[in-house]
Design a protein around this motif. Structure first.
Motif, PDB file in Angstrom:
ATOM      1  N   ARG B 124      -2.599  -0.402   0.684  1.00 24.46           N
ATOM      2  CA  ARG B 124      -2.938  -0.409   2.106  1.00 24.46           C
ATOM      3  C   ARG B 124      -2.679  -1.804   2.690  1.00 24.46           C
ATOM      4  NH1 ARG B 124      -9.050   0.634   3.595  1.00 24.46           N
ATOM      5  NH2 ARG B 124      -8.074   0.233   5.595  1.00 24.46           N
ATOM      6  N   GLY B 125      -2.184  -1.827   3.908  1.00 27.07           N
ATOM      7  CA  GLY B 125      -1.745  -3.078   4.523  1.00 27.07           C
ATOM      8  C   GLY B 125      -2.833  -4.110   4.681  1.00 27.07           C
ATOM      9  N   GLU B 126      -4.071  -3.642   4.862  1.00 23.61           N
ATOM     10  CA  GLU B 126      -5.181  -4.576   5.097  1.00 23.61           C
ATOM     11  C   GLU B 126      -5.519  -5.398   3.859  1.00 23.61           C
ATOM     12  OE1 GLU B 126      -5.168  -1.383   5.838  1.00 23.61           O
ATOM     13  OE2 GLU B 126      -5.857  -1.040   7.899  1.00 23.61           O
ATOM     14  N   TYR B 127      -5.195  -4.868   2.664  1.00 23.83           N
ATOM     15  CA  TYR B 127      -5.422  -5.656   1.444  1.00 23.83           C
ATOM     16  C   TYR B 127      -4.279  -6.672   1.327  1.00 23.83           C
ATOM     17  CZ  TYR B 127      -8.902  -2.221  -0.373  1.00 23.83           C
ATOM     18  OH  TYR B 127      -9.995  -1.411  -0.580  1.00 23.83           O
ATOM     19  N   ALA B 128      -4.167  -7.524   2.322  1.00 32.65           N
ATOM     20  CA  ALA B 128      -2.953  -8.326   2.479  1.00 32.65           C
ATOM     21  C   ALA B 128      -2.785  -9.413   1.423  1.00 32.65           C
ATOM     22  CB  ALA B 128      -2.946  -8.962   3.873  1.00 32.65           C
ATOM     23  N   GLY B 165       1.386  -0.961   3.122  1.00 32.18           N
ATOM     24  CA  GLY B 165       1.304  -0.081   4.280  1.00 32.18           C
ATOM     25  C   GLY B 165       0.941  -0.919   5.495  1.00 32.18           C
ATOM     26  N   ALA B 166       0.499  -0.244   6.569  1.00 32.64           N
ATOM     27  CA  ALA B 166       0.217  -1.007   7.785  1.00 32.64           C
ATOM     28  C   ALA B 166      -0.952  -0.410   8.564  1.00 32.64           C
ATOM     29  CB  ALA B 166       1.463  -1.082   8.650  1.00 32.64           C
ATOM     30  N   GLY B 167      -1.902   0.178   7.847  1.00 30.66           N
ATOM     31  CA  GLY B 167      -3.073   0.690   8.535  1.00 30.66           C
ATOM     32  C   GLY B 167      -2.936   2.138   8.907  1.00 30.66           C
TER      33      GLY B 167
END
Lengths: 165, 454
Positions: B124-128, B165-167
């Protein structure tokens, strides 16, 4: 209007990303490249930026627009230098996220979705970010800020202001 | 202390790095699989182990692997689902952050078993910040000869890539994830064809959750026969539970699937009881999509038996009186929490995350959110409760992917078990804004089950 153009270094990064996929599947690089573009060109994706990405990946602009509008991490309008993305879903809510959101609103004098007049802070509420055990929390740039309290929010705001100066 | 298989070494200083991981027995399973077992034997062990998908659905992993099509000359792919977006769930994050080589080793063994030469971790994008950790682990493994060409001289090649990803919650659904990985909107595909036949870029693909892939490592190490000695019945092995909400010790716990729900909540080894000495009101034991249970049905089944932390026991009574183990996102609510408000946040969540392809989900989730908002804010009518029930019934089962069901179930369960609280919001509109319904009767002992009719 600034020209939308990646540096040599970033263009190499784009090439490296495209190489992760089989020949002809460079469209798979779209999301990673949009992340790169958003970081590089002011924290949001303008139509010019999206068209530029389309050109890089040899796909049509509409293929970029439809993806950019689907995913919540892509900002389609300018945001402040620091974007506070505060989680408000169930587990954060039962741990006090509503109060944290109210506190930030009062402290910064803005509503959700708004940016401070100096262009420094934008407040956004988001849905579950996967930090439920460390609630309440927000995303700030690449990292999570967890176990938020009003005092911690004050510290974060001061830290951002100090960094900006 | 419960036995651990995944996080037993997660506390070791430096375990994030190759040398420490290797020095503590890491990559022994990969060596065993590649050098002395061969792909079929690995699949066999996974089947024997009874491992079930740890992302939420609980589908037998060995069986899923055996469906993969093997047409001549067509590449196969393994995709690791690290999209972890189910509210209440943050276990994969912990595993990837603290012991990334366990995932890399699991990917190596699993890809080898499936005959895939490329694997993608979709995170997932938030786990950047986590892709950096994973990419470092991948680079270390490659440097030491565990990835790349001709691994251990066996002629087997593998590359692993990380994709952010990006959310979008929906990208945790496997076909939406594949669409996203192809650079598109995360719209789930109609099945069949299943990914095992036509997956990534139209090629045979297996999509497995992070924890599932990591579990393959201990299975190969100790063997399927030993693995099934952990847990009870068809709930074999250990499970990561991410516990959150109003408890003393939120966090990620690896449990043997043989402890009771009560022990998990109240013992100091796990959640350490309810925060502030308050009383337990309700719990969502497997991520926001599974039915919420009031305290009395959570700790004991309707038959009066002790509720255990297993797939079967949590599901005992079906949705009428049970719930699901799901993803292991364990959300605990104390006596001060409002079920209507909590349900509203989930309805808002599913409305936000609906991809919009199917009208029952696209329109229904927004409608439920509006009705719940009215009830929560003292503007609801009694008929709204029945309306909500009606809407969720019309979403469930009428969508391409399970997001529709996931949006319907929490609303259905909230009304099923907490109807009094909904009604109180309608009859006490002013109070609904200033205080909560409280614990009420939700922790009272259940009446003994009626004797079977003769």
């Amino acid at each position: 209007m600034a020209v939308v153009q990646f540096s040599e270094e970033k263009l190499n990064k784009v090439k490296e990303i495209i190489a992760r996929y089989p020949e002809g599947k460079q469209k798979s690089a779209l999301i990673p490249v949009l992340h790169l573009a958003q970081e590089e060109f002011g924290g949001w994706l303008s139509a010019e930026t999206m068209d530029y990405v389309a050109g890089l990946l040899q796909i049509t602009s509409i293929e970029v627009y439809e993806v950019a509008t689907f995913y919540s991490m892509f900002n389609l309008k300018p945001v402040g230098k620091y974007l506070f993305e505060v989680c408000q879903t169930g587990p954060c809510m039962v741990s006090g996220s509503d109060q944290i959101i109210d506190y930030i609103k009062n402290k910064l004098g803005i509503g959700v979705g708004e940016t401070t007049p100096d262009g420094m802070f934008t407040l956004k509420t988001v849905e579950c970010l996967g930090a439920c055990g460390y609630a309440p929390m927000m995303q700030l740039g690449k990292h999570f800020r967890e176990h938020l309290t009003p005092a911690k929010v004050d510290e974060i705001i001061a830290e951002c202001r100090a960094k900006a100066n | 202390m419960g036995r651990k298989l995944l996080l037993d070494k997660a506390h070791i200083e430096g375990i994030r790095y190759y040398d420490t991981y290797r020095a503590n027995g890491g990559y022994a399973a990969a060596e065993k699989a590649l050098k002395s077992m061969g792909p079929e034997a690995v699949v066999e062990e996974v089947k024997k182990s009874g491992l079930r998908g740890r992302g939420g659905a609980g589908f037998p992993t060995g069986l899923k692997w055996s469906f993969i099509a093997k047409p001549e000359g067509v590449p196969r792919y393994l995709v690791c689902n690290a999209d972890e977006s189910e509210p209440g769930t943050f276990k994969d994050r912990y595993l990837m952050e603290f012991i990334p080589h366990l995932l890399v080793e699991g990917l190596l063994i699993s890809s080898f078993a499936l005959g895939a030469n490329r694997a993608y971790i979709y995170i997932r994008g938030e786990y950047a910040w986590i892709p950096d950790i994973l990419e470092q682990a991948i680079a270390e493994a490659k440097n030491k000869g565990w990835l790349g060409k001709n691994i251990l001289g066996t002629g087997y090649d593998l590359e692993i890539f990380v994709q952010r990803g990006a959310g979008a919650y929906i990208c945790g659904e496997e076909t939406a994830l594949l669409e996203s990985l192809e650079g598109k909107r995360g719209n789930p595909r109609i099945k069949p064809p299943f990914p095992a036949v036509k997956g990534l870029w139209g090629c045979p693909t297996v999509v497995n959750n992070v924890e599932t892939i990591a579990a393959v490592v201990p299975i190969v190490n100790i063997g399927g026969d030993e693995y099934i000695k952990f847990g009870i019945g068809k709930s074999t092995g250990t499970k990561l539970i991410s516990a959150c909400g109003n408890i003393n010790k939120p966090g990620v716990y690896e449990i043997e699937m043989n402890i009771s729900v009560e022990e998990f909540i109240y013992s100091d080894e796990y959640c350490g009881g309810i925060k502030g000495g308050k009383r337990l009101k309700a719990c969502i034991p497997g991520g926001s999509s599974v039915p919420v249970l009031p305290a009395n049905l959570l700790l004991k089944t309707a038959k009066g038996e002790t509720r255990m932390m297993t797939y079967e026991s949590l599901n005992d009574g079906g949705f009428a009186t049970g719930s699901m183990l799901g993803s292991g996102g364990f959300i605990v609510m104390d006596e001060d929490q409002c079920i209507v408000r909590n349900t509203l946040t989930f309805a808002r969540f599913y409305h936000h995350e609906s991809c919009g392809q199917c009208s029952p989900c696209r329109e229904g989730t927004g409608w439920m959110k509006k009705v719940l908002h009215n009830i929560e804010y003292g503007k609801g009518k009694m008929s709204d409760i029945d309306l909500l029930w009606d809407i969720q019934r019309k979403i469930e089962g009428n969508t391409i992917c399970p997001l529709g069901d996931a949006a319907a179930w929490p609303v259905a369960a909230a009304i099923r078990h907490f109807r009094d609280e909904f009604e109180w919001h309608v009859t006490h509109p002013d109070e609904a804004l200033t205080r909560n319904f409280g614990l009420a009767h939700y922790a009272d002992p259940l009446p003994a089950p009626a004797p079977a009719a003769v």
